[in-house]
Design a protein around this motif. Sequence first.
Motif, PDB file in Angstrom:
ATOM      1  N   PHE A 210      58.337  47.815  38.647  1.00 44.72           N
ATOM      2  CA  PHE A 210      57.615  46.719  38.680  1.00 44.72           C
ATOM      3  C   PHE A 210      57.667  46.169  40.053  1.00 44.72           C
ATOM      4  N   MET A 211      56.509  46.001  40.857  1.00 42.45           N
ATOM      5  CA  MET A 211      56.709  45.339  42.293  1.00 42.45           C
ATOM      6  C   MET A 211      55.243  44.917  42.379  1.00 42.45           C
ATOM      7  N   GLU A 212      55.178  43.770  43.147  1.00 42.09           N
ATOM      8  CA  GLU A 212      54.006  43.215  43.502  1.00 42.09           C
ATOM      9  C   GLU A 212      53.362  43.481  44.508  1.00 42.09           C
ATOM     10  N   ILE A 213      52.049  44.138  44.429  1.00 39.93           N
ATOM     11  CA  ILE A 213      51.354  44.560  45.450  1.00 39.93           C
ATOM     12  C   ILE A 213      50.022  43.533  45.925  1.00 39.93           C
ATOM     13  N   LEU A 214      50.167  42.991  47.037  1.00 41.49           N
ATOM     14  CA  LEU A 214      49.240  42.018  47.490  1.00 41.49           C
ATOM     15  C   LEU A 214      48.140  42.837  48.070  1.00 41.49           C
ATOM     16  N   ALA A 215      46.851  42.756  47.427  1.00 46.78           N
ATOM     17  CA  ALA A 215      45.639  43.373  47.581  1.00 46.78           C
ATOM     18  C   ALA A 215      44.478  42.499  47.999  1.00 46.78           C
ATOM     19  N   ASP A 216      43.459  43.084  48.824  1.00 50.55           N
ATOM     20  CA  ASP A 216      42.371  42.111  48.947  1.00 50.55           C
ATOM     21  C   ASP A 216      41.442  42.146  48.065  1.00 50.55           C
ATOM     22  N   ALA A 217      40.416  41.621  48.112  1.00 53.79           N
ATOM     23  CA  ALA A 217      39.211  41.594  47.025  1.00 53.79           C
ATOM     24  C   ALA A 217      38.627  42.787  46.657  1.00 53.79           C
ATOM     25  N   GLY A 218      38.723  43.503  47.405  1.00 56.68           N
ATOM     26  CA  GLY A 218      38.158  45.257  47.273  1.00 56.68           C
ATOM     27  C   GLY A 218      39.017  45.793  46.027  1.00 56.68           C
ATOM     28  N   TYR A 219      39.871  45.169  45.526  1.00 58.22           N
ATOM     29  CA  TYR A 219      40.885  45.900  44.496  1.00 58.22           C
ATOM     30  C   TYR A 219      40.786  45.007  43.196  1.00 58.22           C
ATOM     31  N   GLN A 220      39.622  43.899  43.130  1.00 51.91           N
ATOM     32  CA  GLN A 220      39.837  43.125  41.914  1.00 51.91           C
ATOM     33  C   GLN A 220      39.255  43.945  40.773  1.00 51.91           C
ATOM     34  N   GLY A 221      40.092  43.559  39.638  1.00 52.21           N
ATOM     35  CA  GLY A 221      40.176  44.334  38.472  1.00 52.21           C
ATOM     36  C   GLY A 221      41.352  45.402  38.295  1.00 52.21           C
ATOM     37  N   MET A 222      42.046  45.591  39.416  1.00 53.49           N
ATOM     38  CA  MET A 222      43.079  46.733  39.366  1.00 53.49           C
ATOM     39  C   MET A 222      44.337  46.166  38.549  1.00 53.49           C
ATOM     40  N   ALA A 223      44.406  44.742  38.499  1.00 49.48           N
ATOM     41  CA  ALA A 223      45.756  44.328  37.897  1.00 49.48           C
ATOM     42  C   ALA A 223      45.637  44.616  36.547  1.00 49.48           C
ATOM     43  N   ALA A 224      44.719  44.617  35.800  1.00 50.24           N
ATOM     44  CA  ALA A 224      44.740  44.833  34.431  1.00 50.24           C
ATOM     45  C   ALA A 224      44.958  46.215  34.153  1.00 50.24           C
ATOM     46  N   GLN A 225      44.770  47.266  35.292  1.00 52.47           N
ATOM     47  CA  GLN A 225      45.083  48.493  34.952  1.00 52.47           C
ATOM     48  C   GLN A 225      46.447  48.813  35.174  1.00 52.47           C
ATOM     49  N   THR A 226      47.037  47.926  35.934  1.00 50.83           N
ATOM     50  CA  THR A 226      48.238  48.428  36.644  1.00 50.83           C
ATOM     51  C   THR A 226      49.772  47.196  36.100  1.00 50.83           C
ATOM     52  N   GLY A 227      49.073  46.626  34.955  1.00 51.73           N
ATOM     53  CA  GLY A 227      50.246  45.998  34.190  1.00 51.73           C
ATOM     54  C   GLY A 227      50.452  44.538  35.223  1.00 51.73           C
ATOM     55  N   GLY A 228      49.557  44.179  36.155  1.00 52.31           N
ATOM     56  CA  GLY A 228      50.096  42.928  36.788  1.00 52.31           C
ATOM     57  C   GLY A 228      50.654  43.139  38.309  1.00 52.31           C
ATOM     58  N   ARG A 229      50.672  44.478  38.471  1.00 50.53           N
ATOM     59  CA  ARG A 229      51.426  44.700  39.773  1.00 50.53           C
ATOM     60  C   ARG A 229      50.407  44.422  40.806  1.00 50.53           C
ATOM     61  N   VAL A 230      49.303  44.413  40.858  1.00 52.10           N
ATOM     62  CA  VAL A 230      48.390  44.385  41.937  1.00 52.10           C
ATOM     63  C   VAL A 230      47.740  43.018  41.874  1.00 52.10           C
ATOM     64  N   VAL A 231      48.098  42.273  42.693  1.00 55.05           N
ATOM     65  CA  VAL A 231      47.678  40.859  42.798  1.00 55.05           C
ATOM     66  C   VAL A 231      46.557  40.474  43.902  1.00 55.05           C
ATOM     67  N   THR A 232      45.567  40.092  43.537  1.00 56.60           N
ATOM     68  CA  THR A 232      44.228  39.968  44.357  1.00 56.60           C
ATOM     69  C   THR A 232      43.763  38.673  44.584  1.00 56.60           C
ATOM     70  N   PRO A 233      43.265  37.835  45.499  1.00 62.64           N
ATOM     71  CA  PRO A 233      42.702  36.829  45.539  1.00 62.64           C
ATOM     72  C   PRO A 233      41.899  36.393  44.278  1.00 62.64           C
ATOM     73  N   PRO A 234      41.847  34.946  44.112  1.00 63.15           N
ATOM     74  CA  PRO A 234      41.408  34.577  42.713  1.00 63.15           C
ATOM     75  C   PRO A 234      39.846  34.996  42.848  1.00 63.15           C
ATOM     76  N   HIS A 235      39.344  35.207  41.560  1.00 63.02           N
ATOM     77  CA  HIS A 235      37.852  35.277  41.400  1.00 63.02           C
ATOM     78  C   HIS A 235      37.163  34.134  41.124  1.00 63.02           C
ATOM     79  N   ARG A 236      36.137  34.014  41.730  1.00 67.54           N
ATOM     80  CA  ARG A 236      35.215  32.744  41.620  1.00 67.54           C
ATOM     81  C   ARG A 236      34.365  32.647  40.229  1.00 67.54           C
ATOM     82  N   LYS A 237      34.779  32.034  39.415  1.00 67.85           N
ATOM     83  CA  LYS A 237      33.988  31.814  38.298  1.00 67.85           C
ATOM     84  C   LYS A 237      32.660  31.186  38.488  1.00 67.85           C
ATOM     85  N   PHE A 238      32.656  30.179  38.830  1.00 66.14           N
ATOM     86  CA  PHE A 238      31.394  29.242  39.278  1.00 66.14           C
ATOM     87  C   PHE A 238      30.451  29.676  40.590  1.00 66.14           C
TER      88      PHE A 238
END
Length: 134
Positions: free
Chosen positions: A32-60
């Motif tokens: 387990f390591m935390e990888i800080l990624a840009d918005a181009g990697y949105q959705g990768m956190a679910a595939q890597t078990g939370g290891r990839v951290v992206t900026p928050p997604h805008r819901k509204f």
Amino acid sequence: MLFCSPVRPGSCADITQARELGLVQLLAGGPFMEILADAGYQGMAAQTGGRVVTPPHRKFKKNAPVWYEERHEQQRRAHSSRRIRVEHGIAHLKNWRAPTRHLGRREHMSDIVQAVAGPLSHQQTAALDRGLRV
């Protein structure tokens, strides 16, 4: 620097490149390591078990509540301030003359980028270590 992908002709989305090279499986199965990624990697956190951290997604998209706008901005700034060292490393890599003035064969570009990335990564960690000792 943990990973430097090979150069490919044409344009390709960052997340597609990472998936094709097996980076997702490598991160999901590794320590387990935390990888800080840009918005181009949105959705990768679910595939890597939370290891990839992206900026928050805008819901509204429209008519967002004021509290949501403020919180979203705070989260975005916090992620950006943690990721600034990554961005500086990428910018430093792009400023090296070998990649910017490459006039040789395209097949050799991957080797050049990886050769430059190694010493650059060492230089940045050495500078960080010196700063911590002072």
